[in-house]
Design a protein around this motif. Sequence first.
Motif, mmCIF file in Angstrom:
data_model
loop_
_atom_site.group_PDB
_atom_site.id
_atom_site.type_symbol
_atom_site.label_atom_id
_atom_site.label_comp_id
_atom_site.label_asym_id
_atom_site.label_seq_id
_atom_site.Cartn_x
_atom_site.Cartn_y
_atom_site.Cartn_z
ATOM 1 N N ILE A 6 1.039 -1.431 0.156
ATOM 2 C CA ILE A 6 0.086 0.056 0.009
ATOM 3 C C ILE A 6 0.955 1.382 0.038
ATOM 4 C CG2 ILE A 6 -1.812 1.339 1.410
ATOM 5 C CD1 ILE A 6 -2.933 -1.180 -0.099
ATOM 6 N N GLU A 7 1.835 1.079 0.757
ATOM 7 C CA GLU A 7 2.808 2.325 0.837
ATOM 8 C C GLU A 7 3.363 2.543 -0.617
ATOM 9 O OE1 GLU A 7 4.217 2.187 5.443
ATOM 10 O OE2 GLU A 7 5.405 0.958 4.079
ATOM 11 N N ARG A 8 4.031 1.290 -1.238
ATOM 12 C CA ARG A 8 4.479 1.513 -2.404
ATOM 13 C C ARG A 8 3.443 2.161 -3.594
ATOM 14 N NH1 ARG A 8 6.440 -4.278 -2.715
ATOM 15 N NH2 ARG A 8 7.091 -3.965 -4.843
ATOM 16 N N ALA A 9 2.429 1.702 -3.433
ATOM 17 C CA ALA A 9 1.190 2.123 -4.462
ATOM 18 C C ALA A 9 1.100 3.738 -4.099
ATOM 19 C CB ALA A 9 0.126 1.514 -4.247
ATOM 20 N N TRP A 10 0.922 4.238 -2.939
ATOM 21 C CA TRP A 10 0.697 5.534 -2.688
ATOM 22 C C TRP A 10 1.946 6.094 -3.274
ATOM 23 C CZ3 TRP A 10 2.198 7.773 2.915
ATOM 24 C CH2 TRP A 10 2.032 8.824 3.062
ATOM 25 N N TYR A 11 3.176 5.727 -3.039
ATOM 26 C CA TYR A 11 4.473 6.425 -3.502
ATOM 27 C C TYR A 11 4.411 6.402 -5.139
ATOM 28 C CZ TYR A 11 9.236 7.596 -4.794
ATOM 29 O OH TYR A 11 10.246 7.990 -5.578
ATOM 30 N N ILE A 12 4.034 5.300 -5.716
ATOM 31 C CA ILE A 12 3.813 5.432 -7.067
ATOM 32 C C ILE A 12 2.938 6.139 -7.853
ATOM 33 C CG2 ILE A 12 3.304 3.878 -9.461
ATOM 34 C CD1 ILE A 12 4.490 1.536 -7.533
ATOM 35 N N TRP A 13 1.742 6.610 -7.002
ATOM 36 C CA TRP A 13 0.642 7.556 -7.584
ATOM 37 C C TRP A 13 0.939 8.817 -7.247
ATOM 38 C CZ3 TRP A 13 -1.162 6.077 -11.920
ATOM 39 C CH2 TRP A 13 -1.225 4.653 -12.198
ATOM 40 N N ASP A 14 1.455 9.014 -6.272
ATOM 41 C CA ASP A 14 1.987 10.353 -5.771
ATOM 42 C C ASP A 14 3.077 10.859 -6.469
ATOM 43 O OD1 ASP A 14 1.021 12.491 -3.569
ATOM 44 O OD2 ASP A 14 2.944 11.958 -2.649
ATOM 45 N N CYS A 15 3.911 10.185 -6.831
ATOM 46 C CA CYS A 15 5.263 10.717 -7.644
ATOM 47 C C CYS A 15 5.304 10.484 -9.067
ATOM 48 C CB CYS A 15 6.597 9.975 -6.808
ATOM 49 S SG CYS A 15 6.552 10.489 -5.348
ATOM 50 N N SER A 16 4.135 11.073 -9.832
ATOM 51 C CA SER A 16 3.978 10.925 -10.903
ATOM 52 C C SER A 16 5.160 11.246 -11.947
ATOM 53 C CB SER A 16 2.681 11.418 -11.674
ATOM 54 O OG SER A 16 1.775 11.007 -11.080
ATOM 55 N N PRO A 17 5.867 10.603 -12.592
ATOM 56 C CA PRO A 17 6.996 11.148 -13.267
ATOM 57 C C PRO A 17 6.538 12.151 -14.432
ATOM 58 C CG PRO A 17 6.900 8.715 -13.398
ATOM 59 C CD PRO A 17 5.778 9.464 -12.745
ATOM 60 N N PRO A 18 7.519 12.973 -14.717
ATOM 61 C CA PRO A 18 7.048 14.174 -15.410
ATOM 62 C C PRO A 18 6.786 13.739 -17.007
ATOM 63 C CG PRO A 18 9.339 14.675 -14.443
ATOM 64 C CD PRO A 18 8.896 13.056 -13.897
ATOM 65 N N CYS A 19 7.126 12.405 -17.518
ATOM 66 C CA CYS A 19 6.666 12.146 -18.618
ATOM 67 C C CYS A 19 5.215 11.924 -18.808
ATOM 68 C CB CYS A 19 7.418 11.126 -19.416
ATOM 69 S SG CYS A 19 7.429 9.542 -18.344
#
Length: 141
Positions: free
Chosen positions: A107-120
């Motif tokens: 869940i923490e990893r999912a949060w990080y992935i969606w909270d830190c959208s790469p610029p591209c």
Amino acid sequence: MAAHHVFRKSLLPEARFQTGNGVTLCIDCHGEAHEGFNGAADMAQPIDAQGGEKLERVAELYRVLAHLSHRRHVGRSDYYHLSEQVILKFMMMQGFDLGRPIVGTPIERAWYIWDCSPPCVVEALIRANMPTGGGQARRRA
């Protein structure tokens, strides 16, 4: 109260029954989550081009789930579970390097992935939703 899929099941059917992809919302919040779009995704378009994902809401709901799991001291994956397959698909969708380790619970990893959208990804979303015509800015060919 209403059950809500954090990430749309039509885009990620393997997460449909995973406990980490569900949250209980009040009726008003559930209606708001589906406001503006409540249909099948056009898979030919970039993610959220139709406004169905509400990616900021996805990140926020995963943040809430991560905090709840810590507050309740629940380390059990049957309560807050997302498979490695789902995490890898999230990483692919967001343009992350699949070899890059992301630490934490699923869940923490999912949060990080969606909270830190790469610029591209952000740029692709802006281009996909940019109005064309009239005096609006146009993309270069």
